[in-house]
Design a protein around this motif. Structure first.
Motif, PDB file in Angstrom:
ATOM      1  N   CYS A   1     -29.904  -3.791   0.641  1.00  0.00           N
ATOM      2  CA  CYS A   1     -28.485  -3.900   0.294  1.00  0.00           C
ATOM      3  C   CYS A   1     -27.779  -2.578   0.575  1.00  0.00           C
ATOM      4  CB  CYS A   1     -28.325  -4.256  -1.185  1.00  0.00           C
ATOM      5  SG  CYS A   1     -28.234  -6.026  -1.502  1.00  0.00           S
ATOM      6  N   ILE A   2     -26.821  -2.627   1.489  1.00  0.00           N
ATOM      7  CA  ILE A   2     -26.054  -1.427   1.823  1.00  0.00           C
ATOM      8  C   ILE A   2     -25.065  -1.129   0.700  1.00  0.00           C
ATOM      9  CG2 ILE A   2     -24.356  -0.445   3.428  1.00  0.00           C
ATOM     10  CD1 ILE A   2     -25.638  -2.124   5.633  1.00  0.00           C
ATOM     11  N   PHE A   3     -24.927   0.136   0.393  1.00  0.00           N
ATOM     12  CA  PHE A   3     -23.900   0.585  -0.535  1.00  0.00           C
ATOM     13  C   PHE A   3     -22.779   1.221   0.303  1.00  0.00           C
ATOM     14  CE2 PHE A   3     -21.822   3.408  -3.496  1.00  0.00           C
ATOM     15  CZ  PHE A   3     -21.767   2.653  -4.640  1.00  0.00           C
ATOM     16  N   ALA A   4     -21.605   0.615   0.355  1.00  0.00           N
ATOM     17  CA  ALA A   4     -21.123  -0.472  -0.491  1.00  0.00           C
ATOM     18  C   ALA A   4     -20.184  -1.332   0.339  1.00  0.00           C
ATOM     19  CB  ALA A   4     -20.368   0.094  -1.687  1.00  0.00           C
ATOM     20  N   LEU A   5     -19.714  -2.419  -0.281  1.00  0.00           N
ATOM     21  CA  LEU A   5     -18.788  -3.303   0.426  1.00  0.00           C
ATOM     22  C   LEU A   5     -17.452  -2.613   0.682  1.00  0.00           C
ATOM     23  CD1 LEU A   5     -18.207  -6.120   1.561  1.00  0.00           C
ATOM     24  CD2 LEU A   5     -17.523  -6.830  -0.739  1.00  0.00           C
ATOM     25  N   PHE A   6     -16.868  -2.022  -0.373  1.00  0.00           N
ATOM     26  CA  PHE A   6     -15.552  -1.402  -0.262  1.00  0.00           C
ATOM     27  C   PHE A   6     -15.601   0.091  -0.595  1.00  0.00           C
ATOM     28  CE2 PHE A   6     -14.306  -5.809  -1.549  1.00  0.00           C
ATOM     29  CZ  PHE A   6     -13.567  -6.128  -0.412  1.00  0.00           C
ATOM     30  N   ASN A   7     -14.645   0.838  -0.056  1.00  0.00           N
ATOM     31  CA  ASN A   7     -14.340   2.147  -0.597  1.00  0.00           C
ATOM     32  C   ASN A   7     -13.742   1.945  -1.994  1.00  0.00           C
ATOM     33  OD1 ASN A   7     -15.184   3.661   1.603  1.00  0.00           O
ATOM     34  ND2 ASN A   7     -13.176   3.664   2.579  1.00  0.00           N
ATOM     35  N   GLU A   8     -14.156   2.778  -2.947  1.00  0.00           N
ATOM     36  CA  GLU A   8     -13.735   2.605  -4.343  1.00  0.00           C
ATOM     37  C   GLU A   8     -13.026   3.867  -4.814  1.00  0.00           C
ATOM     38  OE1 GLU A   8     -16.917   0.545  -6.793  1.00  0.00           O
ATOM     39  OE2 GLU A   8     -18.012   0.831  -4.909  1.00  0.00           O
ATOM     40  N   ASN A   9     -11.705   3.761  -5.006  1.00  0.00           N
ATOM     41  CA  ASN A   9     -10.879   4.959  -5.174  1.00  0.00           C
ATOM     42  C   ASN A   9     -10.938   5.598  -6.558  1.00  0.00           C
ATOM     43  OD1 ASN A   9      -9.384   3.095  -6.630  1.00  0.00           O
ATOM     44  ND2 ASN A   9      -7.448   3.466  -5.584  1.00  0.00           N
ATOM     45  N   LEU A  10     -11.640   4.979  -7.511  1.00  0.00           N
ATOM     46  CA  LEU A  10     -11.737   5.587  -8.837  1.00  0.00           C
ATOM     47  C   LEU A  10     -13.079   6.274  -9.080  1.00  0.00           C
ATOM     48  CD1 LEU A  10      -9.959   2.896 -11.074  1.00  0.00           C
ATOM     49  CD2 LEU A  10      -8.990   4.937  -9.989  1.00  0.00           C
ATOM     50  N   LYS A  11     -13.918   6.355  -8.050  1.00  0.00           N
ATOM     51  CA  LYS A  11     -15.159   7.123  -8.165  1.00  0.00           C
ATOM     52  C   LYS A  11     -14.804   8.617  -8.301  1.00  0.00           C
ATOM     53  CE  LYS A  11     -18.491   4.018  -7.813  1.00  0.00           C
ATOM     54  NZ  LYS A  11     -19.450   3.996  -6.704  1.00  0.00           N
ATOM     55  N   PRO A  12     -15.702   9.428  -8.873  1.00  0.00           N
ATOM     56  CA  PRO A  12     -15.332  10.804  -9.237  1.00  0.00           C
ATOM     57  C   PRO A  12     -15.216  11.813  -8.101  1.00  0.00           C
ATOM     58  CG  PRO A  12     -17.581  10.306  -9.912  1.00  0.00           C
ATOM     59  CD  PRO A  12     -16.991   9.028  -9.448  1.00  0.00           C
ATOM     60  N   SER A  13     -15.787  11.532  -6.939  1.00  0.00           N
ATOM     61  CA  SER A  13     -15.698  12.516  -5.851  1.00  0.00           C
ATOM     62  C   SER A  13     -15.280  11.830  -4.558  1.00  0.00           C
ATOM     63  CB  SER A  13     -17.046  13.226  -5.651  1.00  0.00           C
ATOM     64  OG  SER A  13     -18.010  12.316  -5.138  1.00  0.00           O
TER      65      SER A  13
ATOM     66  N   SER B   1     -16.683  11.897  -1.592  1.00  0.00           N
ATOM     67  CA  SER B   1     -17.791  11.222  -0.901  1.00  0.00           C
ATOM     68  C   SER B   1     -18.136   9.913  -1.594  1.00  0.00           C
ATOM     69  CB  SER B   1     -19.014  12.140  -0.830  1.00  0.00           C
ATOM     70  OG  SER B   1     -19.440  12.533  -2.121  1.00  0.00           O
ATOM     71  N   GLU B   2     -18.161   9.902  -2.937  1.00  0.00           N
ATOM     72  CA  GLU B   2     -18.487   8.668  -3.654  1.00  0.00           C
ATOM     73  C   GLU B   2     -17.435   7.587  -3.434  1.00  0.00           C
ATOM     74  OE1 GLU B   2     -20.482   9.161  -7.739  1.00  0.00           O
ATOM     75  OE2 GLU B   2     -19.421  11.036  -7.456  1.00  0.00           O
ATOM     76  N   GLN B   3     -16.213   7.985  -3.172  1.00  0.00           N
ATOM     77  CA  GLN B   3     -15.137   7.028  -2.925  1.00  0.00           C
ATOM     78  C   GLN B   3     -15.215   6.402  -1.536  1.00  0.00           C
ATOM     79  OE1 GLN B   3     -11.430   9.124  -3.545  1.00  0.00           O
ATOM     80  NE2 GLN B   3     -11.963   9.692  -5.636  1.00  0.00           N
ATOM     81  N   ASN B   4     -16.064   6.957  -0.671  1.00  0.00           N
ATOM     82  CA  ASN B   4     -16.021   6.576   0.736  1.00  0.00           C
ATOM     83  C   ASN B   4     -17.362   6.086   1.284  1.00  0.00           C
ATOM     84  OD1 ASN B   4     -13.205   7.293   1.979  1.00  0.00           O
ATOM     85  ND2 ASN B   4     -13.675   8.929   0.529  1.00  0.00           N
ATOM     86  N   PHE B   5     -18.102   5.324   0.472  1.00  0.00           N
ATOM     87  CA  PHE B   5     -19.338   4.693   0.947  1.00  0.00           C
ATOM     88  C   PHE B   5     -19.079   3.299   1.531  1.00  0.00           C
ATOM     89  CE2 PHE B   5     -21.714   7.977  -1.234  1.00  0.00           C
ATOM     90  CZ  PHE B   5     -22.938   7.998  -0.588  1.00  0.00           C
ATOM     91  N   GLY B   6     -17.858   2.811   1.454  1.00  0.00           N
ATOM     92  CA  GLY B   6     -17.577   1.431   1.807  1.00  0.00           C
ATOM     93  C   GLY B   6     -17.638   1.125   3.293  1.00  0.00           C
ATOM     94  N   LEU B   7     -18.062  -0.116   3.583  1.00  0.00           N
ATOM     95  CA  LEU B   7     -18.003  -0.626   4.957  1.00  0.00           C
ATOM     96  C   LEU B   7     -16.599  -1.103   5.287  1.00  0.00           C
ATOM     97  CD1 LEU B   7     -21.268  -2.804   5.051  1.00  0.00           C
ATOM     98  CD2 LEU B   7     -20.966  -0.463   5.895  1.00  0.00           C
ATOM     99  N   PHE B   8     -15.821  -1.456   4.224  1.00  0.00           N
ATOM    100  CA  PHE B   8     -14.488  -2.006   4.424  1.00  0.00           C
ATOM    101  C   PHE B   8     -13.475  -1.317   3.511  1.00  0.00           C
ATOM    102  CE2 PHE B   8     -17.484  -5.370   5.475  1.00  0.00           C
ATOM    103  CZ  PHE B   8     -17.039  -5.747   6.742  1.00  0.00           C
ATOM    104  N   LYS B   9     -12.221  -1.296   3.984  1.00  0.00           N
ATOM    105  CA  LYS B   9     -11.106  -0.875   3.146  1.00  0.00           C
ATOM    106  C   LYS B   9     -10.678  -2.067   2.289  1.00  0.00           C
ATOM    107  CE  LYS B   9      -9.565   2.313   6.760  1.00  0.00           C
ATOM    108  NZ  LYS B   9      -8.490   2.625   7.733  1.00  0.00           N
ATOM    109  N   PRO B  10      -9.897  -1.819   1.237  1.00  0.00           N
ATOM    110  CA  PRO B  10      -9.493  -2.929   0.367  1.00  0.00           C
ATOM    111  C   PRO B  10      -8.729  -4.049   1.076  1.00  0.00           C
ATOM    112  CG  PRO B  10      -9.151  -0.846  -0.756  1.00  0.00           C
ATOM    113  CD  PRO B  10      -9.522  -0.504   0.660  1.00  0.00           C
ATOM    114  N   ASP B  11      -8.150  -3.763   2.248  1.00  0.00           N
ATOM    115  CA  ASP B  11      -7.452  -4.820   2.979  1.00  0.00           C
ATOM    116  C   ASP B  11      -8.374  -5.539   3.965  1.00  0.00           C
ATOM    117  OD1 ASP B  11      -7.824  -2.954   4.962  1.00  0.00           O
ATOM    118  OD2 ASP B  11      -5.713  -2.772   5.515  1.00  0.00           O
ATOM    119  N   PHE B  12      -9.677  -5.322   3.830  1.00  0.00           N
ATOM    120  CA  PHE B  12     -10.735  -5.949   4.644  1.00  0.00           C
ATOM    121  C   PHE B  12     -10.843  -5.354   6.050  1.00  0.00           C
ATOM    122  CE2 PHE B  12      -9.489  -9.465   1.708  1.00  0.00           C
ATOM    123  CZ  PHE B  12     -10.663  -9.494   0.971  1.00  0.00           C
TER     124      PHE B  12
END
Length: 347
Positions: free
Chosen positions: A311-323, A325-336
């Motif tokens: 399982c790849i981490f992660a589906l989306f970038n998550e903007n409330l992560k603390p750093s 780099s952690e916010q930018n593990f996503g394969l997709f942006k929230p608009d897909f």
């Protein structure tokens, strides 16, 4: 094409089609929601089903909105996660049965659930109370599933590679942290052996590379980087070395036959200023090579010809992560929109 016309596909095209469809079986994605700008679950599920080849999704709770969105969706299974904070309570059978009744049974069998992950990286917390209740919670949930006549759902827990001692190089020397082998991991692995559930790990070469081993971490080297002096086996990528170190630790205490599932792995597409080895090209290279490697069926030097559910981490970038780099593990942006292409889109 005219009706009745026989079409003979070239061998290379047949092989390409086989690899394309088999790829989806082994590669899943972690669907995290630490963000305030993600689309609603029904849109996410529709996107995964219609636009991607993903057929397994791991979520970090038992979100009823997400479980409802996956209802009636064929070909996509789920891993549902129990928060670390619930582990102590769920080590008691009545509480485990109540949790199951409240959180999963209403969605079965319409929603396909494959695994329950009890906590996440519990050993890494060093919380003795949590660690002591981890296996009892796994046992209680397994019994609760049995008492509810639910089959086909296996119970596990994902581990960071911090479960290994510092002397896990070369890979054949891998062993669990001192004091944990017999007290913690032998009973957990015995549970997996009895229930035929997998040992879940979160290998991240991203956290283990240095300037001289970046290509080794990215699967980007054809050269032998590490030679295991004990087994005489050669390593060209860090992912294999990490998995083989885990396997060596398992085998050392008698449980080398337990399946291994990669619950998380990934690479950020952006990071802190001046952070080396982080960016779009690095993330795309890692995940593209990861998918190719997992689906090749070649396995690792110590586990040849094995395919690891990953399982790849992660589906989306998550903007409330603390750093950053952690916010930018996503394969997709929230608009897909794909952050980069790794070859999991249909067509």
């Amino acid at each position: 094409m005219m009706r009745g016309q026989v079409v003979h596909l070239p061998l290379f095209l047949i092989l390409t089609l086989i690899l394309t469809f088999s790829a989806a079986y082994h590669i899943g994605v972690n669907y995290g929601t630490v963000s305030n700008n993600l689309p609603p679950p029904h849109q996410v599920v529709n996107f995964i089903k219609t636009k991607t080849n993903i057929n397994h999704v791991k979520i970090f709770d038992a979100n009823p909105g997400i479980l409802t969105a996956f209802s009636g969706i064929t070909g996509i299974s789920l891993t549902v996660t129990i928060p670390n904070s619930d582990i102590v309570s769920l080590s008691k059978l009545p509480n485990a049965r109540s949790w199951l009744s409240d959180n999963l049974l209403p969605f079965l069998p319409a929603t396909s659930i494959r695994y329950i992950a009890v906590g996440n990286e519990v050993i890494a917390t060093s919380d003795r109370t949590l660690i002591g209740h981890l296996l009892p919670a796994m046992e209680a949930l397994t019994l609760a599933l049995h008492l509810a006549n639910v089959t086909g759902i296996l119970v596990s827990t994902p581990h960071s590679l911090g479960i290994l001692s510092g002397s896990s190089e070369p890979p054949s020397s891998g062993k669990f942290r001192r004091g944990y082998e017999k007290a913690i991991f032998a009973p957990i692995l015995d549970f997996h052996n009895r229930t035929k559930s997998p040992f879940m790990v979160n290998p991240y070469p991203y956290f283990g590379f240095g300037p001289e081993t970046l290509n080794y971490a990215l699967f980007n080297s054809n050269d032998i980087v590490v030679v295991d002096t004990v087994t005489k086996l050669n390593y060209t990528n860090m992912f294999d070395a990490q998995l083989d170190a885990v396997y060596s630790a398992m085998k050392r205490i008698g449980y080398g036959d337990v399946d291994i599932v990669v619950a998380e792995t990934g690479w950020p597409s952006a990071g802190e200023p001046n952070q080396t080895g982080v960016g779009l090209d690095f993330a795309a290279t890692y995940n593209r090579n990861l998918i190719k490697h997992v689906n090749s069926g070649k396995g690792t030097p110590l586990m040849p010809n094995r395919v690891f559910e990953t399982c790849i981490f992660a589906l989306f970038n998550e903007n409330l992560k603390p750093s950053i780099s952690e916010q930018n593990f996503g394969l997709f942006k929230p608009d897909f929109t794909p952050v980069y292409d790794v070859g999991i889109m249909k067509n």
